[in-house]
Design a protein around this motif. Structure first.
Motif, PDB file in Angstrom:
ATOM      1  N   SER A  40       0.700  -1.247   0.036  1.00 52.75           N
ATOM      2  CA  SER A  40      -0.062  -0.079   0.113  1.00 52.75           C
ATOM      3  C   SER A  40       0.824   1.240  -0.014  1.00 52.75           C
ATOM      4  O   SER A  40       0.584   2.245  -0.459  1.00 52.75           O
ATOM      5  CB  SER A  40      -1.209  -0.121   1.259  1.00 52.75           C
ATOM      6  N   LYS A  41       2.076   1.251   0.799  1.00 51.18           N
ATOM      7  CA  LYS A  41       2.927   2.453   0.776  1.00 51.18           C
ATOM      8  C   LYS A  41       3.473   2.532  -0.828  1.00 51.18           C
ATOM      9  O   LYS A  41       3.572   3.824  -1.160  1.00 51.18           O
ATOM     10  CB  LYS A  41       3.916   2.341   1.882  1.00 51.18           C
ATOM     11  N   LEU A  42       3.856   1.500  -1.537  1.00 47.29           N
ATOM     12  CA  LEU A  42       4.292   1.645  -2.789  1.00 47.29           C
ATOM     13  C   LEU A  42       3.277   2.093  -3.582  1.00 47.29           C
ATOM     14  O   LEU A  42       3.344   3.049  -4.513  1.00 47.29           O
ATOM     15  CB  LEU A  42       4.568   0.293  -3.211  1.00 47.29           C
ATOM     16  N   ALA A  43       1.998   1.561  -3.415  1.00 50.81           N
ATOM     17  CA  ALA A  43       0.847   2.128  -4.155  1.00 50.81           C
ATOM     18  C   ALA A  43       0.752   3.485  -4.358  1.00 50.81           C
ATOM     19  O   ALA A  43       0.343   4.322  -4.971  1.00 50.81           O
ATOM     20  CB  ALA A  43      -0.553   1.294  -4.041  1.00 50.81           C
ATOM     21  N   ASP A  44       0.672   4.059  -3.062  1.00 54.73           N
ATOM     22  CA  ASP A  44       0.564   5.594  -2.620  1.00 54.73           C
ATOM     23  C   ASP A  44       1.654   6.439  -3.293  1.00 54.73           C
ATOM     24  O   ASP A  44       1.169   7.233  -3.919  1.00 54.73           O
ATOM     25  CB  ASP A  44       0.722   5.784  -0.944  1.00 54.73           C
ATOM     26  N   GLU A  45       2.891   5.838  -3.435  1.00 51.19           N
ATOM     27  CA  GLU A  45       4.045   6.435  -3.948  1.00 51.19           C
ATOM     28  C   GLU A  45       3.846   6.521  -5.388  1.00 51.19           C
ATOM     29  O   GLU A  45       3.957   7.503  -6.275  1.00 51.19           O
ATOM     30  CB  GLU A  45       5.292   5.849  -3.690  1.00 51.19           C
ATOM     31  N   LEU A  46       3.229   5.353  -6.092  1.00 51.83           N
ATOM     32  CA  LEU A  46       2.992   4.986  -7.573  1.00 51.83           C
ATOM     33  C   LEU A  46       1.880   5.943  -8.160  1.00 51.83           C
ATOM     34  O   LEU A  46       1.718   6.168  -9.357  1.00 51.83           O
ATOM     35  CB  LEU A  46       3.038   3.561  -7.836  1.00 51.83           C
ATOM     36  N   GLY A  47       0.871   6.166  -7.310  1.00 52.08           N
ATOM     37  CA  GLY A  47      -0.445   6.868  -7.903  1.00 52.08           C
ATOM     38  C   GLY A  47      -1.571   6.064  -7.919  1.00 52.08           C
ATOM     39  O   GLY A  47      -2.583   6.381  -8.638  1.00 52.08           O
ATOM     40  N   PHE A  48      -1.838   4.801  -7.266  1.00 53.79           N
ATOM     41  CA  PHE A  48      -3.038   4.099  -7.361  1.00 53.79           C
ATOM     42  C   PHE A  48      -3.962   4.937  -6.589  1.00 53.79           C
ATOM     43  O   PHE A  48      -3.712   5.781  -5.890  1.00 53.79           O
ATOM     44  CB  PHE A  48      -2.823   2.813  -6.556  1.00 53.79           C
ATOM     45  N   TRP A  49      -5.180   4.890  -7.261  1.00 52.55           N
ATOM     46  CA  TRP A  49      -6.438   5.462  -6.526  1.00 52.55           C
ATOM     47  C   TRP A  49      -6.843   4.921  -5.023  1.00 52.55           C
ATOM     48  O   TRP A  49      -6.974   6.126  -4.366  1.00 52.55           O
ATOM     49  CB  TRP A  49      -7.603   5.387  -7.531  1.00 52.55           C
ATOM     50  N   GLY A  50      -6.944   3.725  -5.149  1.00 52.36           N
ATOM     51  CA  GLY A  50      -7.300   3.188  -3.853  1.00 52.36           C
ATOM     52  C   GLY A  50      -6.822   1.959  -3.425  1.00 52.36           C
ATOM     53  O   GLY A  50      -6.365   1.200  -4.466  1.00 52.36           O
ATOM     54  N   VAL A  51      -7.021   1.203  -2.330  1.00 52.63           N
ATOM     55  CA  VAL A  51      -6.912   0.018  -1.591  1.00 52.63           C
ATOM     56  C   VAL A  51      -8.099  -0.259  -0.971  1.00 52.63           C
ATOM     57  O   VAL A  51      -8.745   0.501  -0.386  1.00 52.63           O
ATOM     58  CB  VAL A  51      -5.655   0.067  -0.838  1.00 52.63           C
ATOM     59  N   ALA A  52      -8.667  -1.533  -1.055  1.00 49.90           N
ATOM     60  CA  ALA A  52      -9.805  -2.139  -0.487  1.00 49.90           C
ATOM     61  C   ALA A  52      -9.926  -3.185   0.060  1.00 49.90           C
ATOM     62  O   ALA A  52      -9.005  -4.198  -0.407  1.00 49.90           O
ATOM     63  CB  ALA A  52     -11.100  -1.963  -1.319  1.00 49.90           C
ATOM     64  N   PHE A  53     -10.458  -3.584   1.156  1.00 47.17           N
ATOM     65  CA  PHE A  53     -10.543  -4.881   1.860  1.00 47.17           C
ATOM     66  C   PHE A  53     -12.012  -5.381   1.987  1.00 47.17           C
ATOM     67  O   PHE A  53     -12.901  -4.722   1.898  1.00 47.17           O
ATOM     68  CB  PHE A  53      -9.881  -4.606   3.426  1.00 47.17           C
ATOM     69  N   THR A  54     -12.130  -6.788   1.911  1.00 42.30           N
ATOM     70  CA  THR A  54     -13.377  -7.286   1.828  1.00 42.30           C
ATOM     71  C   THR A  54     -13.968  -7.569   3.545  1.00 42.30           C
ATOM     72  O   THR A  54     -13.173  -7.358   4.246  1.00 42.30           O
ATOM     73  CB  THR A  54     -13.472  -8.755   1.288  1.00 42.30           C
ATOM     74  N   GLU A  55     -15.222  -7.962   3.758  1.00 42.08           N
ATOM     75  CA  GLU A  55     -15.585  -8.536   4.979  1.00 42.08           C
ATOM     76  C   GLU A  55     -16.026 -10.041   4.729  1.00 42.08           C
ATOM     77  O   GLU A  55     -17.047 -10.286   4.125  1.00 42.08           O
ATOM     78  CB  GLU A  55     -16.945  -7.699   5.356  1.00 42.08           C
ATOM     79  N   HIS A  56     -15.114 -10.797   5.524  1.00 40.52           N
ATOM     80  CA  HIS A  56     -15.611 -12.085   5.645  1.00 40.52           C
ATOM     81  C   HIS A  56     -15.245 -12.553   7.061  1.00 40.52           C
ATOM     82  O   HIS A  56     -14.313 -12.023   7.963  1.00 40.52           O
ATOM     83  CB  HIS A  56     -15.271 -13.070   4.698  1.00 40.52           C
ATOM     84  N   HIS A  57     -15.980 -13.696   7.729  1.00 39.43           N
ATOM     85  CA  HIS A  57     -15.736 -14.161   9.111  1.00 39.43           C
ATOM     86  C   HIS A  57     -15.346 -15.599   9.125  1.00 39.43           C
ATOM     87  O   HIS A  57     -15.545 -16.352   8.097  1.00 39.43           O
ATOM     88  CB  HIS A  57     -16.658 -13.839   9.916  1.00 39.43           C
ATOM     89  N   PHE A  58     -14.739 -16.179  10.223  1.00 40.94           N
ATOM     90  CA  PHE A  58     -14.345 -17.604  10.415  1.00 40.94           C
ATOM     91  C   PHE A  58     -13.463 -18.227   9.225  1.00 40.94           C
ATOM     92  O   PHE A  58     -13.407 -19.464   9.016  1.00 40.94           O
ATOM     93  CB  PHE A  58     -15.850 -18.359  10.385  1.00 40.94           C
ATOM     94  N   HIS A  59     -12.493 -17.393   8.822  1.00 39.42           N
ATOM     95  CA  HIS A  59     -11.396 -17.925   7.696  1.00 39.42           C
ATOM     96  C   HIS A  59     -10.363 -18.555   8.209  1.00 39.42           C
ATOM     97  O   HIS A  59      -9.201 -17.796   8.102  1.00 39.42           O
ATOM     98  CB  HIS A  59     -11.365 -17.003   6.789  1.00 39.42           C
ATOM     99  N   ILE A  60     -10.501 -19.578   9.095  1.00 40.04           N
ATOM    100  CA  ILE A  60      -9.435 -20.282   9.680  1.00 40.04           C
ATOM    101  C   ILE A  60      -8.535 -20.856   8.509  1.00 40.04           C
ATOM    102  O   ILE A  60      -7.281 -21.228   8.642  1.00 40.04           O
ATOM    103  CB  ILE A  60      -9.576 -21.230  10.377  1.00 40.04           C
ATOM    104  N   GLU A  61      -9.084 -21.099   7.200  1.00 38.94           N
ATOM    105  CA  GLU A  61      -8.201 -21.662   6.168  1.00 38.94           C
ATOM    106  C   GLU A  61      -7.274 -20.705   5.574  1.00 38.94           C
ATOM    107  O   GLU A  61      -6.480 -20.771   4.824  1.00 38.94           O
ATOM    108  CB  GLU A  61      -9.412 -22.214   4.984  1.00 38.94           C
ATOM    109  N   GLY A  62      -7.469 -19.304   5.871  1.00 31.01           N
ATOM    110  CA  GLY A  62      -6.809 -18.375   5.480  1.00 31.01           C
ATOM    111  C   GLY A  62      -7.293 -17.518   3.870  1.00 31.01           C
ATOM    112  O   GLY A  62      -6.184 -16.616   3.737  1.00 31.01           O
ATOM    113  N   PHE A  63      -8.261 -18.044   3.498  1.00 27.93           N
ATOM    114  CA  PHE A  63      -8.449 -17.727   2.019  1.00 27.93           C
ATOM    115  C   PHE A  63      -8.810 -16.044   2.054  1.00 27.93           C
ATOM    116  O   PHE A  63      -8.640 -15.068   1.284  1.00 27.93           O
ATOM    117  CB  PHE A  63      -9.620 -18.415   1.375  1.00 27.93           C
ATOM    118  N   GLU A  64      -9.768 -15.599   3.027  1.00 22.90           N
ATOM    119  CA  GLU A  64     -10.445 -14.156   2.947  1.00 22.90           C
ATOM    120  C   GLU A  64     -10.095 -13.596   4.331  1.00 22.90           C
ATOM    121  O   GLU A  64     -11.379 -13.577   5.185  1.00 22.90           O
ATOM    122  CB  GLU A  64     -11.835 -14.013   2.348  1.00 22.90           C
ATOM    123  N   GLU A  65      -9.033 -13.369   5.108  1.00 20.48           N
ATOM    124  CA  GLU A  65      -9.001 -13.175   6.466  1.00 20.48           C
ATOM    125  C   GLU A  65      -9.225 -11.877   6.641  1.00 20.48           C
ATOM    126  O   GLU A  65      -8.322 -10.958   6.751  1.00 20.48           O
ATOM    127  CB  GLU A  65      -7.756 -13.557   7.137  1.00 20.48           C
TER     128      GLU A  65
END
Length: 394
Positions: A40-65
């Motif tokens: 994200s710090k690199l994206a900030d320097e390079l000029g990406f518009w934004g960064v986003a995260f999802t909402e999910h729960h119980f991901h003990i498998e690690g896919f969408e934590e």
């Protein structure tokens, strides 16, 4: 075109995920936080518009934590200067809309107007049906069933409450499931009406308002990922919300964009340009060597999609209009159907040129897998994209 990095985020490397329980390994989680910070710090320097995260729960498998995308937004927002931070998305039917409106307003202030928000309906039954108990609603199957209709109704109800809380000083709201404030609440404090408002002459609470209001007026930009149906596109068009298209068939995408333009104009938003206020979602990875890029993409989205998303119905976004039969979700299918913007800068430029010529989206949302795709590979990909691809499409 505005570029958004969308992190699930994945916790654990390709090999760690395959061993199981990667999501509850503390070291893996710390590694993920470090990787998204550096990217994200690199994206900030390079000029990406934004960064986003999802909402999910119980991901003990690690896919969408990503239990709380707003907390992750704040974490990244405190480490960046210009990068916008948001959610793709908050699952509205299972959220307290008052608390959510407050949290997003606070995030917007803490990032000085760099927040954006996302709203969704919730499809993963394992957590949606657990967290939805208090709201008497479950996951959507987008199948017009009784549960699906109840989910949509609660989604719209909570969205309307949030809008009112953001845009009106104080509110009195009565909906099917909410009375804000409840009847017969006595709070006879003189200071309320002396320095604010909301009490009647008997000290009964008649109106309430959230504070602060959002930093942006009237509220941060709103997105709805990942929208498939005409009904969702019409809702987004009426509300001034940006839908994010996941489909790959150009005919279907064009039909959805036609619906959006038509409904937006009918709702008083004026005549929008083709693709204005619409985003497209693709897996993006660049390397100087195309074979290397595809190797890592196959261990990223090529592993996560068939293992996690395909079995819950997301393969349908790759279906062409009029096509029947089953649709795969293996990497070959992802690549053949046009979901993978992967290869050299020249390869990715050609993918984007075709997309822009056909649809002209305002936003491109880049799928990110911060574990299966090694950190150094992702960092180099971001640099190549913003120096050799993005300048062609500003």
């Amino acid at each position: 075109m505005k570029d958004i990095l969308f992190h699930l985020p994945v916790v654990g490397s390709y090999d760690q995920l395959k061993r199981g329980f990667s999501g509850i390994n503390d070291r893996n989680y710390q590694n993920m936080l470090w990787q998204i910070s550096e990217q994200s710090k690199l994206a900030d320097e390079l000029g990406f518009w934004g960064v986003a995260f999802t909402e999910h729960h119980f991901h003990i498998e690690g896919f969408e934590e990503s239990n709380n995308p707003i907390l992750l937004d704040l974490y990244i927002g405190m480490q960046t200067q210009r990068l916008r931070v948001g959610q793709m998305a908050n699952v509205l039917p299972f959220q307290n809309p008052i608390r959510l409106a407050e949290d997003i307003a606070m995030l917007d202030h803490m990032t000085r107007g760099r927040a954006f928000t996302g709203i969704a309906r919730g499809y993963q039954k394992r957590w949606a049906d657990v967290l939805g108990q208090g709201y008497h609603v479950g996951a959507t199957g987008s199948d017009k069933s009784k549960q699906d209709n109840a989910n949509r109704a609660r989604f719209v109800e909570h969205w309307e409450i949030m809008k009112k809380l953001w845009t009106e000083r104080t509110v009195s709201i009565q909906t099917e499931n909410w009375q804000i404030p409840p009847a017969d609440v006595h709070f006879g404090h003189e200071a309320v009406n002396q320095y604010g408002t909301g009490l009647d002459e008997n000290g009964m609470v008649k109106e309430v308002g959230i504070a602060p209001k959002p930093h942006q007026n009237p509220y941060p930009p709103v997105f709805q990922p990942f929208s498939f149906s005409e009904e969702s596109f019409r809702f987004c068009a009426r509300e001034g919300i940006v839908p994010i298209v996941m489909n790959t068939d150009p005919t279907i995408i064009n039909q959805l964009m036609d619906v959006y333009q038509e409904e937006a104009e009918a709702s008083g938003h004026g005549a929008l340009k083709r693709g204005e206020r619409v985003g497209i979602f693709r897996d993006v990875l660049l390397s100087r060597d195309a074979d290397e890029a595809h190797y890592w993409a196959e261990r990223g989205n090529g592993f996560v999609f068939p293992a996690w998303f395909g079995p819950v119905g997301f393969s349908e976004v790759f279906r062409n209009k009029g096509e029947t039969g089953s649709i795969g979700s293996d990497y070959a299918t992802l690549r053949d159907r046009g979901f993978e913007f992967v290869g050299t800068p020249d390869d990715v430029n050609r993918h984007i040129e075709k997309m822009v010529n056909q649809h002209g989206p305002e936003y491109l949302v880049h799928f990110q897998h911060s574990g299966p795709k090694p950190h150094d590979v992702q960092m180099r990909s971001h640099e190549l994209y913003m120096t050799e691809v993005a300048p062609n499409w500003f």
